[in-house]
Design a protein around this motif. Sequence first.
Motif, PDB file in Angstrom:
ATOM      1  N   VAL A 130      23.880  -8.852 -34.855  1.00  0.00           N
ATOM      2  CA  VAL A 130      25.189  -8.912 -34.213  1.00  0.00           C
ATOM      3  C   VAL A 130      25.380  -7.721 -33.272  1.00  0.00           C
ATOM      4  N   PHE A 131      24.950  -6.562 -33.704  1.00  0.00           N
ATOM      5  CA  PHE A 131      25.041  -5.343 -32.894  1.00  0.00           C
ATOM      6  C   PHE A 131      24.348  -5.549 -31.549  1.00  0.00           C
ATOM      7  N   HIS A 132      23.107  -5.997 -31.574  1.00  0.00           N
ATOM      8  CA  HIS A 132      22.348  -6.175 -30.332  1.00  0.00           C
ATOM      9  C   HIS A 132      22.883  -7.327 -29.495  1.00  0.00           C
ATOM     10  N   GLU A 133      23.380  -8.360 -30.135  1.00  0.00           N
ATOM     11  CA  GLU A 133      23.967  -9.479 -29.403  1.00  0.00           C
ATOM     12  C   GLU A 133      25.169  -9.015 -28.587  1.00  0.00           C
ATOM     13  N   ARG A 134      26.027  -8.235 -29.202  1.00  0.00           N
ATOM     14  CA  ARG A 134      27.221  -7.746 -28.509  1.00  0.00           C
ATOM     15  C   ARG A 134      26.879  -6.721 -27.440  1.00  0.00           C
ATOM     16  N   LEU A 135      25.911  -5.864 -27.711  1.00  0.00           N
ATOM     17  CA  LEU A 135      25.521  -4.879 -26.700  1.00  0.00           C
ATOM     18  C   LEU A 135      24.845  -5.556 -25.514  1.00  0.00           C
ATOM     19  N   HIS A 136      24.121  -6.648 -25.765  1.00  0.00           N
ATOM     20  CA  HIS A 136      23.488  -7.374 -24.661  1.00  0.00           C
ATOM     21  C   HIS A 136      24.556  -7.940 -23.722  1.00  0.00           C
ATOM     22  N   ILE A 137      25.619  -8.499 -24.280  1.00  0.00           N
ATOM     23  CA  ILE A 137      26.731  -8.995 -23.463  1.00  0.00           C
ATOM     24  C   ILE A 137      27.360  -7.843 -22.679  1.00  0.00           C
ATOM     25  N   ALA A 138      27.557  -6.717 -23.364  1.00  0.00           N
ATOM     26  CA  ALA A 138      28.145  -5.548 -22.707  1.00  0.00           C
ATOM     27  C   ALA A 138      27.299  -5.095 -21.522  1.00  0.00           C
ATOM     28  N   ARG A 164      21.688   3.716 -25.317  1.00  0.00           N
ATOM     29  CA  ARG A 164      21.286   4.474 -26.508  1.00  0.00           C
ATOM     30  C   ARG A 164      21.221   3.555 -27.719  1.00  0.00           C
ATOM     31  N   GLY A 165      22.210   2.688 -27.876  1.00  0.00           N
ATOM     32  CA  GLY A 165      22.230   1.784 -29.018  1.00  0.00           C
ATOM     33  C   GLY A 165      21.094   0.780 -29.001  1.00  0.00           C
ATOM     34  N   MET A 166      20.685   0.353 -27.805  1.00  0.00           N
ATOM     35  CA  MET A 166      19.619  -0.636 -27.679  1.00  0.00           C
ATOM     36  C   MET A 166      18.248  -0.003 -27.525  1.00  0.00           C
ATOM     37  N   SER A 167      18.190   1.328 -27.592  1.00  0.00           N
ATOM     38  CA  SER A 167      16.915   2.061 -27.487  1.00  0.00           C
ATOM     39  C   SER A 167      16.146   1.660 -26.228  1.00  0.00           C
ATOM     40  N   LEU A 168      16.829   1.700 -25.078  1.00  0.00           N
ATOM     41  CA  LEU A 168      16.205   1.275 -23.830  1.00  0.00           C
ATOM     42  C   LEU A 168      15.247   2.311 -23.258  1.00  0.00           C
ATOM     43  N   GLY A 169      15.276   3.509 -23.804  1.00  0.00           N
ATOM     44  CA  GLY A 169      14.294   4.504 -23.396  1.00  0.00           C
ATOM     45  C   GLY A 169      14.823   5.530 -22.410  1.00  0.00           C
ATOM     46  N   THR A 170      14.073   6.615 -22.298  1.00  0.00           N
ATOM     47  CA  THR A 170      14.494   7.759 -21.496  1.00  0.00           C
ATOM     48  C   THR A 170      14.647   7.416 -20.025  1.00  0.00           C
ATOM     49  N   ALA A 171      13.687   6.668 -19.455  1.00  0.00           N
ATOM     50  CA  ALA A 171      13.723   6.385 -18.011  1.00  0.00           C
ATOM     51  C   ALA A 171      14.983   5.616 -17.629  1.00  0.00           C
ATOM     52  N   VAL A 172      15.331   4.591 -18.416  1.00  0.00           N
ATOM     53  CA  VAL A 172      16.528   3.792 -18.130  1.00  0.00           C
ATOM     54  C   VAL A 172      17.777   4.647 -18.248  1.00  0.00           C
ATOM     55  N   ASN A 173      17.864   5.402 -19.332  1.00  0.00           N
ATOM     56  CA  ASN A 173      19.079   6.187 -19.560  1.00  0.00           C
ATOM     57  C   ASN A 173      19.224   7.332 -18.564  1.00  0.00           C
TER      58      ASN A 173
END
Length: 328
Positions: A130-138, A164-173
């Motif tokens: 649920v966490f990742h589903e909602r963050l994906h929409i965000a 940060r919540g989705m652990s997208l990595g340093t380059a993205v952030n």
Amino acid sequence: MFGRLFGRDAGGAESHPYALPVPRRGKHGVYTLRALGDTRVLALVEAADAGDWEEVKAALAPFDLGRDHHVLGQVADMDGVQDWIGRAVEEDKEHRATALLISGTRHIMWGWEARTAARAADVTREQWRVFHERLHIAEEQLLEAAELRPDWVTPWRRLLTSGRGMSLGTAVNETRLDAALRRDPLDLETHLEWVSQLQPRWGGEPGQAMAFARDALARTPQGHRLGCVIAMAHIEEWVESDRGDCLVDPAVQAELRDAADHSILHPAYPRPLGWQHDFHMFAMALSLAGEQHTVRRVFQALDGAYASWPWTYFAEPEKEFTRRHRRA
């Protein structure tokens, strides 16, 4: 004298024309700050609570959600906004960017509600889903809002949280950090997000966050709220430490005093809407450090107005604030 120091009358927080009346105080003079203590924000909150998009838009007229993090947070933090904001996104083409910004920010907060504040190892598979589903929409909504309104900084700050919540990595952030700072190099909330990102629990190295905060302070004009980044960096060090007294150090006390004098206690500090949140960061940091002088001035300015952040790092936030307020 204290009121004159800040260019305000003895009425304190109630002296501005949109001030909400202070509610009945509880034990030791503490009360919960509502709607940033502002009647205009209260109208916005009430409209959002009623799910009335037309009234929400009308109440937003005095504010710039593209830069005002506090006002955006007041709307997005409300349970139930997710039930109606999607219709505004789909149906109101003229204000689509605003609706996307509110919805995307709400989905981040809603996602974290599903995840809870538990340690990662204690979060269930369903909670993660649920966490990742909602963050994906965000993510989708905030990126579109940023595309529609390239001048806005608030979508990029919130994308740092979701990244940060989705652990997208340093380059993205880091790309998102740069995007936010290009729009406002002194944006406090963006800096606070990065202080969190640099903590060891999110993959940073010890000392990185504090070095970042000190560099930011060195670039901060006197009276600017960005000085709060030092207070939050010390609070984050306390969160990471196994020692509850890790901030009780003369050097830490001196650094916090200097940062407070440079920012929130400087005569040039304008006390913007939501100023209480700036003072709460210093109130918590100074009290954790055992500082006994500047902390009194900070708590005196708050005059018992309690806001949960950053006290939520304690198990009983309001009780902790009340105890430290009374002691100061």
